[in-house]
Design an enzyme around this catalytic site. Structure first.
Site, PDB file in Angstrom:
ATOM      1  N   SER A 439     105.018  36.235  33.448  1.00 27.02           N
ATOM      2  CA  SER A 439     105.930  36.759  34.460  1.00 27.02           C
ATOM      3  C   SER A 439     105.328  36.864  35.854  1.00 27.02           C
ATOM      4  O   SER A 439     106.064  36.882  36.839  1.00 27.02           O
ATOM      5  CB  SER A 439     106.442  38.141  34.039  1.00 27.02           C
ATOM      6  OG  SER A 439     105.368  39.019  33.809  1.00 27.02           O
ATOM      7  N   HIS A 440     104.033  36.969  35.984  1.00 26.66           N
ATOM      8  CA  HIS A 440     103.375  37.067  37.289  1.00 26.66           C
ATOM      9  C   HIS A 440     102.416  35.893  37.405  1.00 26.66           C
ATOM     10  O   HIS A 440     101.493  35.758  36.602  1.00 26.66           O
ATOM     11  CB  HIS A 440     102.612  38.387  37.431  1.00 26.66           C
ATOM     12  CG  HIS A 440     103.468  39.598  37.233  1.00 26.66           C
ATOM     13  ND1 HIS A 440     103.002  40.760  36.663  1.00 26.66           N
ATOM     14  CD2 HIS A 440     104.766  39.825  37.520  1.00 26.66           C
ATOM     15  CE1 HIS A 440     103.980  41.648  36.602  1.00 26.66           C
ATOM     16  NE2 HIS A 440     105.054  41.102  37.127  1.00 26.66           N
ATOM     17  N   LEU A 441     102.620  35.072  38.422  1.00 24.30           N
ATOM     18  CA  LEU A 441     101.871  33.825  38.547  1.00 24.30           C
ATOM     19  C   LEU A 441     101.031  33.830  39.813  1.00 24.30           C
ATOM     20  O   LEU A 441     101.432  34.374  40.843  1.00 24.30           O
ATOM     21  CB  LEU A 441     102.828  32.637  38.578  1.00 24.30           C
ATOM     22  CG  LEU A 441     103.930  32.610  37.507  1.00 24.30           C
ATOM     23  CD1 LEU A 441     104.797  31.371  37.689  1.00 24.30           C
ATOM     24  CD2 LEU A 441     103.356  32.672  36.108  1.00 24.30           C
TER      25      LEU A 441
END
Length: 503
Positions: A439-441
């Site tokens: 979800s967090h890149l």
């Protein structure tokens, strides 16, 4: 000012502005509005359609169709096919995320200076000042008591009983009503996604906005970026429309996302040994706790509670996450009558998740038909952290009074009782055993002083090129261990201010 949406073939569009900004999410919209406030004419180009809140879908199916990038079907290539969560709509992922606001930790700037030759106290001071301004403009506030719901309050209780620190989440939301619709877009106008504020302000200040307009490449003259080009894409069905070209008198700012920005640069002929390298993420999964009394997790903020107590050791973040009914059904094993029996417990389920501050590094490449391909497989150390995160979430559920836990782990029982939580210490270390998500890149166009190991410098400028800046999560060279939107917005504002100062 103008808003140009889909155009059919034969209706080619040509525009010119001082700055062209690609992407309208946290990075792109912040950069665009900062440039517009500085008196510049800005053209903002977004691949997705502009949908106002009254047109947001109410179902998960509708959200994937209308708001998610590639129907949410983008997955990592590696040991496991884990989904990558990103939006493709005006406002970017700020439309479908939970609007979580976390200031950039000070140790991150020190790490960047030590390892990459950028950052340090000077950048920290500027980013934090920018974050102060963003917090005021986007009405950042703690989830109000009336919007917390039982899932979030149970998590707080469980953390207190387990003896670790946790907190109510601060979010870009004004008076959250707790309708639990963050993932489908907030129809109540509470979540301050950038399509509601920064993008309209760009138009009000004389700018231009193109929607349904995926950029194929940056136009280069020698080593100077002079614009972008692409072809409109129909918002339903994806049929190709007219061509568009947008010329930039001063600079092009790319903020198309961690997966798309490296691909656009590659398609444009940008040469950098570090392009597409350094991909990082927060992989995570959830555990369902089943309680005696109804929880009704979709009543209350989608994400209202979190803990960063384990950010440094072992490297985890814990959060609540309420998902829609159909997504719950997709995570429960079985079908037919057996699934119907299991769904009887739906109102009694709370879903809490962990996200790993993973050390694993992957790549982003241009694949078939120009689509991004992410290669990423958690290493052994990260899988052990992953398993430890599941244990922490399960233990918190038990402390809060859950009567059983639904795991969703291949090779383990469908559910376990509180006295069986110790089984999780021997859970599989194979990524394929888990229903997980990224979800967090971070990364792909990482910042750094050395052009051989980084794509951009400490101001987001692409090494070796003029008038070409990256202002999204792809410049972030390390795993933050916290939600990245506030860091992206802070960096984007700083990079835009630097562009204005050099004009």
């Amino acid at each position: 000012m103008s808003h140009v949406s889909f155009r059919a073939r034969g209706e080619d569009v040509a525009l010119e502005a001082d700055y062209v900004v690609v992407g309208s999410g946290a990075g792109g919209a912040t950069a665009a509005v900062t440039l517009a406030r500085g008196g510049a004419e800005v053209a903002l180009v977004e691949a997705g359609a502009w949908r106002d809140p009254e047109h947001y879908p109410s179902s998960t199916y509708g959200a994937m169709r209308d708001l998610f990038d590639d129907w949410g079907a983008q997955v990592t290539r590696g040991r496991a096919l884990w989904p990558i969560v990103q939006a493709r709509t005006m406002g970017g992922t700020t439309v479908i995320n939970s609007a979580i606001c976390v200031r950039t930790p000070g140790d991150i700037f020190a790490q960047w200076e030590r390892e990459r030759g950028v950052g340090g106290d000077a950048l920290a001071a500027r980013v934090w000042a920018a974050q102060d301004r963003v917090e005021a403009e986007l009405c950042v506030e703690e989830v109000p008591p009336a919007a917390r719901g039982r899932s979030n309050t149970l998590a707080m209780l469980g953390a207190e009983r387990r003896g670790y620190e946790s907190h109510w989440i601060h979010r870009y939301a004004k008076g959250c009503e707790g309708t639990g619709q963050c993932l489908q877009g907030c129809r109540k106008l509470r979540k301050q996604s950038t399509n509601l504020n920064y993008v309209p302000e760009v138009l009000e200040r004389g700018g231009h906005v193109l929607s349904c307009a995926p950029v194929a490449r940056v136009t280069l003259e020698g080593n100077r970026a002079v614009g972008v080009e692409g072809r409109f894409e129909h918002p339903r069905g994806g049929g190709a429309g007219a061509r568009f070209t947008v010329r930039a008198r001063r600079a092009v700012v790319l903020a198309a996302s961690v997966t798309h920005t490296p691909v656009i640069l590659k398609a444009s002929g940008v040469r950098s040994p570090a392009l597409g390298e350094g991909f990082r993420s927060h992989p995570g999964t959830g555990v369902f706790g089943v309680y005696d009394d109804p929880v009704d997790m979709n009543t209350g903020a989608t994400q209202g509670w979190a803990s960063t107590a384990f950010r440094d050791e072992p490297g985890l973040k814990l959060e609540t996450l309420s998902i829609p009914f159909e997504m719950v059904a997709s995570r429960l094993a079985g079908g037919g009558l057996e699934l119907m029996k299991r769904l009887v417990e739906y109102r009694h389920i709370a879903m809490w998740v962990h996200a790993v501050r993973a050390e694993t590094v992957g790549t982003v490449r241009r694949g078939l038909f120009g689509k991004p391909v992410v290669r990423y497989t958690l290493n052994g150390a990260d899988m052990r952290r992953f398993r430890e995160g599941i244990q922490l979430v399960a233990q918190t559920h038990v402390a809060a009074g859950a009567k059983k836990l639904i795991l969703g782990i291949y090779g383990m029982p469908y559910s376990i009782t509180p006295d069986q939580v110790g089984m999780l210490a021997d859970a599989p270390l194979d990524p394929r055993a888990y229903i997980a998500v990224l979800s967090h890149l971070f990364g792909g166009c990482t910042m750094g002083a050395d052009p051989t190991t980084s794509v951009t410098d400490g101001a987001g400028r692409v090494h070796g090129y003029e008038g070409l800046v990256v202002a999204d999560g792809s410049v972030i060279p390390s795993n933050l261990g916290v939600n990245p939107q506030h860091t992206i917005m802070g960096l984007a504002q700083v990079f835009a201010e630097d562009l204005l100062a050099r004009a």
